[in-house]
Design a protein around this motif. Structure first.
Motif, short mmCIF file in Angstrom:
data_model
loop_
_atom_site.label_atom_id
_atom_site.label_comp_id
_atom_site.label_asym_id
_atom_site.label_seq_id
_atom_site.Cartn_x
_atom_site.Cartn_y
_atom_site.Cartn_z
N UNK A 69 -61.05 18.99 -22.15
CA UNK A 69 -61.65 20.19 -22.75
C UNK A 69 -60.50 21.02 -23.33
N UNK A 70 -60.60 21.36 -24.62
CA UNK A 70 -59.49 22.07 -25.26
C UNK A 70 -59.82 23.52 -25.64
N UNK A 71 -61.09 23.83 -25.86
CA UNK A 71 -61.45 25.19 -26.26
C UNK A 71 -62.94 25.39 -26.05
N UNK A 72 -63.32 26.61 -25.69
CA UNK A 72 -64.74 26.95 -25.46
C UNK A 72 -65.02 28.30 -26.10
N UNK A 117 -51.27 26.20 -27.22
CA UNK A 117 -50.62 25.14 -28.00
C UNK A 117 -49.18 24.88 -27.54
N UNK A 118 -48.64 25.79 -26.74
CA UNK A 118 -47.27 25.64 -26.22
C UNK A 118 -47.27 24.91 -24.89
N UNK A 119 -48.21 25.27 -24.02
CA UNK A 119 -48.31 24.67 -22.68
C UNK A 119 -49.78 24.38 -22.41
N UNK A 120 -50.16 23.11 -22.47
CA UNK A 120 -51.57 22.76 -22.37
C UNK A 120 -52.18 23.08 -21.01
N UNK A 121 -51.34 23.34 -20.00
CA UNK A 121 -51.87 23.72 -18.69
C UNK A 121 -52.16 25.21 -18.59
N UNK A 122 -51.77 25.95 -19.61
CA UNK A 122 -52.00 27.39 -19.64
C UNK A 122 -53.19 27.69 -20.55
N UNK A 123 -54.12 28.48 -20.05
CA UNK A 123 -55.33 28.81 -20.82
C UNK A 123 -55.22 30.24 -21.34
N UNK A 144 -54.59 28.03 -32.17
CA UNK A 144 -53.52 28.87 -32.70
C UNK A 144 -52.85 29.66 -31.60
N UNK A 145 -52.32 30.80 -31.97
CA UNK A 145 -51.63 31.66 -31.01
C UNK A 145 -52.63 32.51 -30.25
#
Length: 655
Positions: free
Chosen positions: A30-33, A146-152, A165-166
């Motif tokens: 899951x990448x974005x909601x 986008x920098x750290x995929x474990x950070x939401x 994006x940012x």
């Protein structure tokens, strides 16, 4: 308590579960909601702004999720199955719409923006990826950094189907915009200043109803307003989410209010665009509602708007974002269309907290209808509201309250629409204090709106298979339906001579509780009270045998107890609730209430053609009232072979 949009920081802890050794599945995350999609992007199949869940394929080969499951319930991991081929290319993203449509790439659930569990499940029942959402906000997505995929993070620019994006780590909002003047009605030009409750980098605003964004007009000083405008503004600060949009309607030199006023503001495209506009014929419609050409306004599309409600004094008592749809059947084809209004959590508030109708002790509403008078549009423009007012508080009928209002759309005068209660599960909850999730509500004896028709079908099967003249069988029917309420409902429809009933416009309901009885809802009576006079005996027509719409009444009337109660109740109603003095008094009161506003309405829409024509059409109702009582006595006597009537005089003395 501080508003949830200002300076709130949510600390998020998520457990991502990878169960088993299926490397194929582990490549999909899951990448974005987006859990409160009001204006961001619309689904190109249903053309609504639904919630969505985006998935990312981190592998070097395409992945197919056919046979997998999506869920928002940790106790039901198999809630929605992906039954069709659904491939995600390597290094790419694809979304599922969480909008309850339950079809290809559309799940059978939506996302609670107050926060909930979301998961992807493999065919064996293993959790591939999951998270528990913190509270979400309108048009702000939540996704992997986008920098750290474990950070939401939170994103004020959602990116469905492409890389994130940012974002910012915590839900911190820029300062709320403050207006120097209250919204409302002003005799001449005004100057409005904008400020914030904290230091911000910039304020952006619009004056055409559209949603202010970072490319909208930059506030650089006082704003002069010399004609009707909706001023909408928000602030922007680096490393913060934009502030919530604030909207104030300013009306300049308008006629004094004699009715409440409603201001609706939104992006003009949502109403007028040929592809997504809900108010126009457009180029993306469907055939329905008495017209054989495809029309946008026949689509079941909902759009976000700002809703402001002003009392006749000019005081604003409601200002919030809601959803609107075009409402009604054949009446969608007239120039001034009806709206259904929905308060939902995705827009910010799930209620409109104001007692809109004086005759009911209800202080908040989930839904409203702004109605264009339906089939009475070109005539009296008040028939249904008048007839429902007649039965209010003097009968047991479930009726819709009525309050006409002056309407503005993006600052433009839009005539009169009649505020009405929307008769759905939320109406039943508000009027009867029942659980809206545990009701049976059916239409036209067969169409299930909520719950089930199982109990109703069983009741009707009993009626068809048993002798209703038997007192035991009649007593059973009385245990299944509210017989007193049904008799009042039937009398009203006959007295009104509602031509559009009973072949149409029948709704009944019951709570899903032990011993609950069916009750009937009164609505859409526009063809009554002289609008479409019927020849012949209306009582005979309402009790026709061997006709499905009247089968219930025609069978029950064979029972002597029902027949006696119907006749005696009808006579009592004609002497009290439907007495000529009472009916004429209410009719004159409601006519006078909109008389002044009808001049403006007719000037706007050219209908009902001229003010004198409108007066003539309301006088048809006077004439109907003057002759209806004596005709009803005659028709009841003829139908049931009665010998006539007798007068009963009641008096009382104080001791």
């Amino acid at each position: 308590m501080k508003d949830k949009y200002t300076l709130l920081i949510f600390l998020f802890i998520s457990a991502f579960c990878k169960t088993g050794s299926d490397s194929y599945a582990a490549d999909i995350v899951i990448s974005e909601i987006l859990a409160a999609n009001n204006t961001t992007n619309y689904d190109e199949y249903y053309y609504n702004f639904g919630d969505w869940i985006e998935f990312y394929n981190s592998s070097a080969s395409p992945k197919n999720l056919q046979g997998y499951f999506l869920t928002d319930d940790p106790d039901n991991l198999f809630k929605y199955q992906i039954t069709d081929y659904f491939a995600i290319n390597p290094g790419s993203q694809r979304i599922f719409w969480a909008d309850e449509y339950d079809s290809y790439i559309h799940t059978n659930f939506s996302i609670d923006n107050e926060g909930e569990f979301i998961a992807l499940i493999d065919p064996s029942g293993n959790i591939v990826d999951s998270l528990t959402l913190p509270p979400q906000f309108p048009d702000v997505s939540f996704g992997r950094s986008p920098v750290n995929s474990q950070n939401w993070q939170y994103f004020d620019h959602p990116t469905p189907g492409s890389s994130n994006g940012s974002g910012i780590d915590n839900a911190i909002f820029s300062g709320e915009v403050i207006f120097s003047l209250e919204p409302g009605f002003y005799s001449g030009s005004i100057v409005v200043e904008l400020s914030t409750n904290q230091s911000v980098e910039e304020i952006r605003y619009t004056l055409d109803g559209s949603f202010p964004a970072e490319y909208s007009t930059l506030y650089a000083g006082p704003i002069s307003i010399s004609k009707n405008r909706v001023l909408r503004a928000r602030s922007f600060t680096d490393q913060m989410l934009p502030s919530p949009i604030k909207s104030h309607s300013f009306f300049i030199g308008e006629d004094s209010l004699t009715l409440p006023a409603i201001s609706i503001s939104t992006a003009s495209a949502y109403l007028e665009d040929p592809m997504i506009g809900i108010y126009v014929e457009g180029e993306n419609g469907k055939i329905d509602n008495c017209i054989d050409s495809a029309m946008n306004f026949n689509q079941d599309w909902e759009r976000a708007v700002n809703f402001e409600y002003f009392l006749p004094s000019g005081e604003q008592v409601i200002n919030q974002v809601v959803g609107v749809k075009i409402n009604g059947g054949c009446s969608r084809n007239v120039p001034s269309k009806s709206f259904a209004v929905y308060a939902r959590k995705k827009y910010g508030k799930n209620r409109m907290e104001y007692p809109f109708f004086k005759n009911k002790n209800i202080i908040e509403y989930k839904n409203l209808i702004l109605r264009n008078a339906g089939n009475d549009y070109y005539y009296a423009y008040m028939r249904d509201g008048f007839m429902q007012t007649l039965v209010a508080d003097v009968t047991a009928i479930d009726y819709q309250s009525y309050q006409p209002a002056r309407i503005y759309i993006n600052g433009k005068y839009w005539g009169i629409l009649n505020m009405r209660e929307k008769q759905n599960e939320h109406y039943l909850a508000a009027n009867h204090n029942v659980d809206p999730d545990r009701v049976d509500l059916i239409e036209s004896n067969s169409v299930v709106i909520e719950g089930s028709d199982e109990h109703y079908v069983a009741m009707m099967d009993f009626l068809r298979s048993h002798d209703i003249t038997d007192s035991v069988n009649y007593a059973y029917m009385c245990s299944q339906m509210d017989m007193d309420q049904f008799i009042d409902y039937y009398i009203a429809q006959i007295y009104f001579e509602n031509e559009d009933w009973p072949m149409h416009n029948i709704k009944c309901w019951r709570p899903q509780t032990e011993g609950a009885k069916w009750r009937w809802l009164l609505y859409d009576t526009d063809y009554g009270f002289g609008r479409w006079p019927r020849t012949g005996n209306t009582v005979n027509w309402a009790f026709m045998k061997d006709w499905e719409p009247t089968m219930l009444g025609a069978t029950l009337v064979e029972n002597e107890a029902f027949r006696d109660e119907f006749c005696q109740r009808f006579a009592a109603r004609l002497s009290t609730s439907y007495s000529i003095p009472r009916v004429l008094h209410i009719l004159d009161s409601l006519r006078s209430n909109i008389d002044t506003e009808m001049h403006l309405h007719i000037e706007k829409w050219g209908s009902p053609w001229a003010h004198w024509h409108w007066i003539d059409n309301t006088q048809v109702m006077d004439e109907f009232a003057l002759g209806r009582g004596s005709l009803m006595y005659q028709q009841v006597n003829d139908k049931f072979h009665l010998e006539g009537t007798a007068s009963l005089v009641l008096s009382s003395s104080d001791f």
